[in-house]
Design an enzyme around this catalytic site. Structure first.
Site, short mmCIF file in Angstrom:
data_model
loop_
_atom_site.label_atom_id
_atom_site.label_comp_id
_atom_site.label_asym_id
_atom_site.label_seq_id
_atom_site.Cartn_x
_atom_site.Cartn_y
_atom_site.Cartn_z
N CYS A 154 0.81 -1.22 0.00
CA CYS A 154 0.00 0.00 0.00
C CYS A 154 0.84 1.27 0.00
O CYS A 154 0.39 2.32 -0.47
CB CYS A 154 -0.94 -0.01 1.21
SG CYS A 154 -2.28 -1.23 1.08
N TYR A 178 -4.64 6.53 -1.31
CA TYR A 178 -5.08 7.65 -0.48
C TYR A 178 -4.32 8.91 -0.89
O TYR A 178 -3.23 8.81 -1.49
CB TYR A 178 -4.84 7.29 0.99
CG TYR A 178 -5.43 8.23 1.99
CD1 TYR A 178 -6.81 8.28 2.17
CD2 TYR A 178 -4.64 9.07 2.77
CE1 TYR A 178 -7.37 9.16 3.09
CE2 TYR A 178 -5.19 9.94 3.69
CZ TYR A 178 -6.56 9.99 3.84
OH TYR A 178 -7.12 10.86 4.76
N ASN A 180 -2.24 10.88 0.39
CA ASN A 180 -0.83 11.04 0.76
C ASN A 180 0.09 10.05 0.06
O ASN A 180 1.31 10.09 0.25
CB ASN A 180 -0.65 10.93 2.28
CG ASN A 180 -0.98 9.54 2.82
OD1 ASN A 180 -1.56 8.71 2.13
ND2 ASN A 180 -0.59 9.29 4.05
N LYS A 181 -0.48 9.17 -0.78
CA LYS A 181 0.33 8.15 -1.45
C LYS A 181 1.00 8.72 -2.70
O LYS A 181 0.69 9.81 -3.16
CB LYS A 181 -0.54 6.95 -1.83
CG LYS A 181 -1.17 6.22 -0.66
CD LYS A 181 -0.11 5.62 0.26
CE LYS A 181 -0.66 4.57 1.20
NZ LYS A 181 -1.66 5.08 2.14
N GLN A 182 1.96 7.94 -3.24
CA GLN A 182 2.69 8.36 -4.43
C GLN A 182 1.73 8.60 -5.59
O GLN A 182 1.89 9.55 -6.36
CB GLN A 182 3.72 7.29 -4.82
CG GLN A 182 4.78 7.02 -3.76
CD GLN A 182 4.39 5.92 -2.79
OE1 GLN A 182 3.21 5.74 -2.45
NE2 GLN A 182 5.37 5.16 -2.32
#
Length: 371
Positions: A154, A178, A180-182
């Protein structure tokens, strides 16, 4: 906050892609879902992908579809996001927490076999902070004991181990998107697997237990509403087109942080390189060195926040959470020691050198207060 902890990177191309979906008659279970799944499967190098509404949903479907249930055991680190353990408990199975190693903060393969019992069914291999696990060691253990391997990737889209993508090793793997993910879809996740039957079952489970061959109101088993919208998928498709640029930029930000902070003796910086691996930078987490404690970390965190700098502790051990009181006596010395001193600093694609320097300046001032 003057400098937030994280910030999504959305371009006009992505806004236009989302707007285009809104002008169609298909907002769910449409062509963008299939396109996103095919793009992700191709990128990871796996034949099947199943898009869902979150990484948590993806982990749950892996546990459920693999038949892991009542009182079965799944080995998992405690130093990770709580969704990994929750997904196990949703099926009334038991997480068995294993300690981490202190360099990468990943699950320690040397601690796994001692935790295996006749009830063990799987290892949930978490690529923490986008740093790939030594997955070959974990696969060898799993093969010896006839266990499933679920990769929790994740935080690790684009990470590589020995030239292969994270998520391409286990029986199934999960990515999360989400903000804040890459790569972000707003909310969303993706399961990848090499098992066509497993993929087929997970597609049914995400849609209330209805298989493609069923009528709309025919449901062969208990399922869930884990569907992801066409809007989310359209955003994910455009984000994935920029994945190389995104990963490179995040690596540049990590290196800039390293240059800014490497002279601060009170900090342990995350590894910039891990042998045989490519890190996919999800967060930038430093640790207080020496005899500093959670009290000092929290004091430093409060100071940074008062200066308008977003920061957070990553992670609070799961076995010490109120909802896991039954596991509180689990002894994980490395997890407990390291997690007490971790601090995530602002980290996102468009973080500038000036902002990194400002964070460094505030860190130095805050650390002087701890002496």
């Amino acid at each position: 906050m003057k400098i937030p902890l994280s910030q999504p990177d959305i371009t006009e191309a992505e806004i236009e892609a989302v707007t285009a979906v809104l002008r169609t008659s298909r907002l769910s279970l449409g062509p963008k879902l299939e396109e996103f799944e095919h793009a992700m499967a191709s990128y990871v190098g796996m034949p099947h992908a199943v898009a869902v509404n979150s990484g948590t949903s993806g982990l749950h479907l892996c546990v459920r579809a693999l038949g892991i249930g009542d009182e079965d055991e799944v080995i998992v680190p405690s130093f990770t996001f709580i969704a990994a353990a929750n997904a196990i408990r949703y099926e009334r199975a038991r997480p068995v927490f294993v300690d981490i190693e202190p360099h990468t903060l990943n699950l320690d393969p040397e601690k796994i076999e001692a935790a295996i019992t006749p009830r063990t069914r799987a290892i949930m291999a978490v690529h923490s902070f986008g740093v790939p696990l030594p997955i070959d060691a974990i696969l060898a253990i799993a093969k010896r004991h006839d266990l499933f391997v679920i990769e929790d990737a994740c935080e690790a889209v684009g990470a590589e181990y020995k030239g292969c993508q994270a998520g391409s090793f286990g029986h199934a793997a999960v990515f999360a998107f989400y903000p804040n993910k890459q790569v972000t879809t707003g909310e969303g996740g993706m399961i990848v697997t090499g098992d066509v039957a497993l993929a087929c079952r997970m597609r049914a489970l995400r849609n209330q237990g209805r298989y493609d061959s069923d009528d709309w109101f025919q449901h062969q088993e208990i399922g869930y509403n884990y569907r992801i919208s066409e809007i989310n998928c359209a955003l994910g498709i455009e984000q994935l087109k920029r994945i190389s640029e995104i990963l490179s930029r995040r690596e540049e930000v990590a290196k800039a942080y390293h240059r800014e902070l490497e002279d601060i003796r009170e900090l342990i910086l995350p590894p910039i390189h891990v042998a045989g691996s490519r890190i996919s930078w999800f967060v930038y987490v430093v640790r207080l060195a020496g005899n500093f404690t959670a009290h000092h970390r929290d004091k430093l965190m409060s100071y940074l926040q008062s200066e308008g700098i977003g920061c957070a502790r990553y992670f609070a051990p799961i076995h010490l959470q109120p909802s896991y009181a039954e596991w509180r006596e689990t002894h994980l010395p490395v997890t407990e020691s390291e997690s007490a001193r971790t601090l995530a600093l602002p980290f996102f694609n468009r973080l500038s050198q000036a902002q990194i320097s400002e964070v460094g300046k505030a860190l130095r001032s805050g650390l002087r207060m701890l002496d």
